[in-house]
Design a protein around this motif. Structure first.
Motif: not given
Length: 341
Positions: A113-119, A131-133, A265-267, A293-295
């Motif tokens: 979730e931390g990685h996901l929140m970074a985006a 959608v999150a990859l 899409l979030v990577i 989207h990317y972080p």
């Protein structure tokens, strides 16, 4: 609200301070790559010991650089899983001890979730739903995200994660650890027409991944060539392997978007920094008229900033936990509490 973030899930020590009004005040990262490189991978006991040595001095440095005192902190966020149990316990123990001494809350954060929140720390954060990859050394997952903290597992790797497969192929090619960046660099010199590697599990329905067979195919291809391998052989195989992984991920992402009907899409995760993957998904963005989207690049790998920010989001919603130390080396994201208003 000002939150200290501590990341100690594997082989990088991250410490950061996030402020509700000032944003990210400081973000420190120490990598253990040199320590583990001689072993060709992470040695858990060595990782834990190094976190013990580095975390407290890095907290002191983060406080100094941000002009923050311990009394200025309103909460502490730490990675409580998934990860190496010994490494997780270091961060959790330090976080809970500080929280007890300062009489402030400490909250365990899910690493992915931390990685996901970074985006969502980018200048133009993605809107829900998307959608999150999540693609890293230990995870390859597709998640349906309808609101902060509300996740549905769409598909995941049934064996090796993409990053793990990169590391293992790098070892086959005689490259250094960590293998992902090394394989990517070598692939830049490869001939795209020499080898055609399979795209695993793309000829059947579903959103799960499997990279173990692709790893075996790579090993068999290497064994079929005249030994010792020429540099051109290694480069061609590196490119064929990377192309197969990237194309497999692209196919699964496209299916996930079609399945959910989402247009974003979030990577996130360490492999999201791979240039070939970004280029392939940028083509998908144009062809399918979706948003990708990317972080920020510096937040793709493990870091304290993503933990501090995710902790801020949850602490602001009033989420709390007691002072007992409970880490979760295995922890499905679907078990997380929602952050809906």
């Amino acid at each position: 609200m000002r939150v200290l973030g501590i990341e100690t899930s594997c082989d990088e020590t991250g410490v950061a301070i996030f402020d509700e009004h000032l944003g990210l005040m400081t973000d420190l990262l120490y990598s253990q790559v040199d320590l583990h490189q001689q072993y060709g991978g992470v040695v858990p006991e060595l990782a834990s010991r190094d976190h013990i040595r580095k975390t407290l001095p890095m907290i002191d440095q983060a406080l100094t650089e941000s002009g923050t005192t311990l009394a200025d902190l309103d909460g502490i966020a730490y990675t409580s899983g998934p990860g190496l149990i010994g490494a997780l316990l270091v961060g959790a123990g330090i976080a809970k001890s500080l929280a007890f001494a300062l009489d402030i809350p400490a909250l365990g954060i899910h690493h992915m979730e931390g990685h996901l929140m970074a985006a969502r720390m980018s200048p133009s954060p993605p809107d829900y739903p998307f959608v999150a990859l999540l693609v890293s050394g230990g995870h390859t997952q597709l998640m349906g995200c309808t609101a902060p903290g509300s996740y549905e597992l769409l598909g995941e790797s049934l064996d090796d994660a993409a990053g793990e497969a990169f590391d293992k192929v790098a070892k086959m090619l005689g490259l250094r650890y960590p293998g992902g960046p090394e394989v990517a660099r070598l692939a830049e010199q490869g001939d795209p027409h020499r080898f055609k590697f399979p795209r695993p599990m793309t000829n059947r329905p579903g959103l799960d991944f499997s990279f173990s067979g692709l790893k075996t195919f790579t090993m068999n291809t290497l064994a079929s060539l005249q030994q010792p391998l020429a540099d051109s052989d290694k480069a061609d195989i590196a490119l064929a392997f990377q192309t197969a992984v990237v194309d497999t991920i692209r196919i699964k992402c496209q299916r996930a978007l079609q399945h959910t009907g989402f247009r974003t899409l979030v990577i996130a995760g360490g492999v999201s920094a791979n240039t070939a993957l970004r280029q392939r998904l940028q083509k998908l963005e144009k062809q399918s008229r979706i948003e990708v989207h990317y972080p920020p690049t510096k937040l793709c790998t493990d870091n304290g900033a993503m933990i501090a920010y995710a902790g801020f989001q949850r602490l602001k919603k009033g989420q709390r936990e007691d002072l007992s130390i409970n880490v979760k080396p295995r922890w499905p994201m679907t078990e997380l509490l929602s952050m809906r208003d």
